[in-house]
Design a protein around this motif. Structure first.
Motif, PDB file in Angstrom:
ATOM      1  N   ALA A  82     -23.039  75.972  46.267  1.00  0.00           N
ATOM      2  CA  ALA A  82     -21.359  75.122  47.412  1.00  0.00           C
ATOM      3  C   ALA A  82     -23.382  74.946  49.097  1.00  0.00           C
ATOM      4  O   ALA A  82     -23.599  73.727  49.762  1.00  0.00           O
ATOM      5  CB  ALA A  82     -20.718  76.035  47.508  1.00  0.00           C
ATOM      6  N   HIS A  83     -23.928  75.973  48.719  1.00  0.00           N
ATOM      7  CA  HIS A  83     -25.121  75.692  50.396  1.00  0.00           C
ATOM      8  C   HIS A  83     -25.509  74.827  49.929  1.00  0.00           C
ATOM      9  O   HIS A  83     -26.063  74.144  51.076  1.00  0.00           O
ATOM     10  CB  HIS A  83     -25.618  77.183  49.745  1.00  0.00           C
ATOM     11  N   ILE A  84     -26.433  73.934  48.700  1.00  0.00           N
ATOM     12  CA  ILE A  84     -27.255  73.293  48.418  1.00  0.00           C
ATOM     13  C   ILE A  84     -26.375  72.087  48.439  1.00  0.00           C
ATOM     14  O   ILE A  84     -26.616  70.813  49.428  1.00  0.00           O
ATOM     15  CB  ILE A  84     -27.865  72.903  47.039  1.00  0.00           C
ATOM     16  N   VAL A  85     -25.074  71.837  48.345  1.00  0.00           N
ATOM     17  CA  VAL A  85     -23.988  70.497  48.311  1.00  0.00           C
ATOM     18  C   VAL A  85     -24.303  70.502  49.807  1.00  0.00           C
ATOM     19  O   VAL A  85     -23.683  69.326  50.294  1.00  0.00           O
ATOM     20  CB  VAL A  85     -23.061  70.867  47.355  1.00  0.00           C
ATOM     21  N   GLN A  86     -23.309  71.718  50.168  1.00  0.00           N
ATOM     22  CA  GLN A  86     -23.010  71.116  51.776  1.00  0.00           C
ATOM     23  C   GLN A  86     -24.492  70.723  52.334  1.00  0.00           C
ATOM     24  O   GLN A  86     -24.167  70.201  53.449  1.00  0.00           O
ATOM     25  CB  GLN A  86     -22.652  72.726  52.531  1.00  0.00           C
ATOM     26  N   ALA A  87     -26.266  71.277  51.929  1.00  0.00           N
ATOM     27  CA  ALA A  87     -27.129  71.167  52.533  1.00  0.00           C
ATOM     28  C   ALA A  87     -26.615  69.589  52.671  1.00  0.00           C
ATOM     29  O   ALA A  87     -27.535  69.084  54.089  1.00  0.00           O
ATOM     30  CB  ALA A  87     -28.139  71.830  52.786  1.00  0.00           C
ATOM     31  N   CYS A  88     -26.830  69.221  51.346  1.00  0.00           N
ATOM     32  CA  CYS A  88     -26.980  67.431  51.361  1.00  0.00           C
ATOM     33  C   CYS A  88     -26.421  66.841  52.465  1.00  0.00           C
ATOM     34  O   CYS A  88     -26.388  65.867  53.606  1.00  0.00           O
ATOM     35  CB  CYS A  88     -26.792  67.276  50.311  1.00  0.00           C
ATOM     36  N   GLY A  89     -24.633  67.111  52.960  1.00  0.00           N
ATOM     37  CA  GLY A  89     -23.675  66.566  53.840  1.00  0.00           C
ATOM     38  C   GLY A  89     -24.628  66.533  54.814  1.00  0.00           C
ATOM     39  O   GLY A  89     -24.432  66.078  55.931  1.00  0.00           O
ATOM     40  N   LEU A  90     -24.646  68.218  55.600  1.00  0.00           N
ATOM     41  CA  LEU A  90     -25.089  68.560  56.264  1.00  0.00           C
ATOM     42  C   LEU A  90     -26.117  68.198  57.553  1.00  0.00           C
ATOM     43  O   LEU A  90     -26.964  67.341  58.492  1.00  0.00           O
ATOM     44  CB  LEU A  90     -25.453  70.019  57.052  1.00  0.00           C
ATOM     45  N   PHE A  91     -27.361  68.314  56.158  1.00  0.00           N
ATOM     46  CA  PHE A  91     -28.618  66.849  57.108  1.00  0.00           C
ATOM     47  C   PHE A  91     -28.679  65.345  56.775  1.00  0.00           C
ATOM     48  O   PHE A  91     -29.577  64.778  57.758  1.00  0.00           O
ATOM     49  CB  PHE A  91     -29.674  67.890  56.144  1.00  0.00           C
ATOM     50  N   GLY A  92     -27.930  64.838  55.693  1.00  0.00           N
ATOM     51  CA  GLY A  92     -27.677  63.854  55.680  1.00  0.00           C
ATOM     52  C   GLY A  92     -29.073  63.046  54.950  1.00  0.00           C
ATOM     53  O   GLY A  92     -29.375  62.183  54.747  1.00  0.00           O
ATOM     54  N   ASP A  93     -29.277  64.456  54.353  1.00  0.00           N
ATOM     55  CA  ASP A  93     -30.852  64.394  53.358  1.00  0.00           C
ATOM     56  C   ASP A  93     -30.261  64.323  51.192  1.00  0.00           C
ATOM     57  O   ASP A  93     -30.288  65.692  51.231  1.00  0.00           O
ATOM     58  CB  ASP A  93     -31.745  66.000  53.545  1.00  0.00           C
ATOM     59  N   PHE A  94     -30.159  63.489  51.382  1.00  0.00           N
ATOM     60  CA  PHE A  94     -29.999  63.327  49.906  1.00  0.00           C
ATOM     61  C   PHE A  94     -31.219  62.843  48.548  1.00  0.00           C
ATOM     62  O   PHE A  94     -30.858  63.045  47.425  1.00  0.00           O
ATOM     63  CB  PHE A  94     -28.816  61.964  49.539  1.00  0.00           C
ATOM     64  N   ASN A  95     -32.083  63.638  49.559  1.00  0.00           N
ATOM     65  CA  ASN A  95     -33.879  64.210  48.606  1.00  0.00           C
ATOM     66  C   ASN A  95     -33.031  64.196  47.220  1.00  0.00           C
ATOM     67  O   ASN A  95     -32.920  64.717  47.094  1.00  0.00           O
ATOM     68  CB  ASN A  95     -35.018  65.018  49.127  1.00  0.00           C
ATOM     69  N   PRO A  96     -33.612  63.433  46.221  1.00  0.00           N
ATOM     70  CA  PRO A  96     -33.706  63.997  44.932  1.00  0.00           C
ATOM     71  C   PRO A  96     -33.239  65.254  44.279  1.00  0.00           C
ATOM     72  O   PRO A  96     -33.332  66.179  43.544  1.00  0.00           O
ATOM     73  CB  PRO A  96     -33.371  63.073  43.406  1.00  0.00           C
ATOM     74  N   LEU A  97     -34.726  66.370  44.972  1.00  0.00           N
ATOM     75  CA  LEU A  97     -34.497  67.200  44.851  1.00  0.00           C
ATOM     76  C   LEU A  97     -33.975  67.842  44.947  1.00  0.00           C
ATOM     77  O   LEU A  97     -33.873  69.629  44.478  1.00  0.00           O
ATOM     78  CB  LEU A  97     -36.533  67.694  45.484  1.00  0.00           C
ATOM     79  N   HIS A  98     -32.866  67.598  45.733  1.00  0.00           N
ATOM     80  CA  HIS A  98     -31.587  68.311  46.449  1.00  0.00           C
ATOM     81  C   HIS A  98     -30.473  68.285  45.547  1.00  0.00           C
ATOM     82  O   HIS A  98     -29.191  68.990  45.876  1.00  0.00           O
ATOM     83  CB  HIS A  98     -31.478  68.841  47.796  1.00  0.00           C
ATOM     84  N   SER A  99     -30.174  66.864  45.708  1.00  0.00           N
ATOM     85  CA  SER A  99     -28.902  65.959  44.908  1.00  0.00           C
ATOM     86  C   SER A  99     -28.761  65.714  43.778  1.00  0.00           C
ATOM     87  O   SER A  99     -27.834  65.354  43.064  1.00  0.00           O
ATOM     88  CB  SER A  99     -28.551  64.816  45.836  1.00  0.00           C
ATOM     89  N   ASN A 100     -30.039  65.540  42.792  1.00  0.00           N
ATOM     90  CA  ASN A 100     -29.852  65.329  41.344  1.00  0.00           C
ATOM     91  C   ASN A 100     -30.617  65.806  40.590  1.00  0.00           C
ATOM     92  O   ASN A 100     -31.712  66.283  40.334  1.00  0.00           O
ATOM     93  CB  ASN A 100     -30.795  63.629  41.138  1.00  0.00           C
ATOM     94  N   GLU A 101     -29.837  66.631  39.573  1.00  0.00           N
ATOM     95  CA  GLU A 101     -30.266  68.059  38.781  1.00  0.00           C
ATOM     96  C   GLU A 101     -31.197  67.491  37.272  1.00  0.00           C
ATOM     97  O   GLU A 101     -32.406  67.449  37.823  1.00  0.00           O
ATOM     98  CB  GLU A 101     -29.063  68.315  38.437  1.00  0.00           C
TER      99      GLU A 101
END
Length: 155
Positions: free
Chosen positions: A26-45
């Motif tokens: 949840a921390h990783i997913v929420q950070a994507c939304g909070l920062f608007g940073d969907f870099n695949p290092l964070h968002s694509n397993e």
């Protein structure tokens, strides 16, 4: 309950404080939304599995924000302003890592005109394997206890 944190005149150089938290998906997913940073290092397993990390990592700014959270709680209701923060990210943070933040008061700079002073802080964040994942420095303007108890204009 009204929690009251530490005031400038109640702390000393080399005092320490911190907290521990286990990072979740949840921390990783929420950070994507909070920062608007969907870099695949964070968002694509699937993508992250092919990188040197082997899995998705937490955004560095989220680690930094977690580090500052313990400052906010330690100085709850005594802080006037968080003045400065710099953070170095040394190792990746993954879901399932348990992070322990430790801050040390490195210097105290009295500011009588502000009815308190500046605490200069040095911090580190370690995972459950005792690896340093981040180091940070900060400065926070704090009130003395009397100024907290008797805000300007109320005496």
């Amino acid at each position: 309950m009204n929690f009251i944190g530490n005031a400038f005149d109640e702390i000393a150089v080399d005092d320490t404080f911190g907290q521990t938290l286990t990072i979740t998906e949840a921390h990783i997913v929420q950070a994507c939304g909070l920062f608007g940073d969907f870099n695949p290092l964070h968002s694509n397993e699937a993508f992250a599995k092919r990188t040197r990390f082997g899995q998705r990592i937490l955004h560095g700014p989220m680690t930094s924000a977690y580090m500052t959270a313990s400052i906010g709680m330690f100085f709850y209701a005594t802080a006037e302003a968080y003045l400065e923060h710099d953070c170095r990210f040394l190792s990746p943070v993954f879901a399932g890592d348990t992070l322990t933040v430790n801050w040390r008061i490195a210097e105290l700079v009295p500011k009588p005109r502000h009815r308190g002073g500046i605490a200069v802080l040095a911090g580190s964040c370690r995972n459950q394997r005792d690896e340093v994942v981040a180091e940070a420095n900060g400065k926070i303007l704090l009130l003395d206890r009397e100024a907290v108890s008797h805000p300007k204009g109320i005496r």
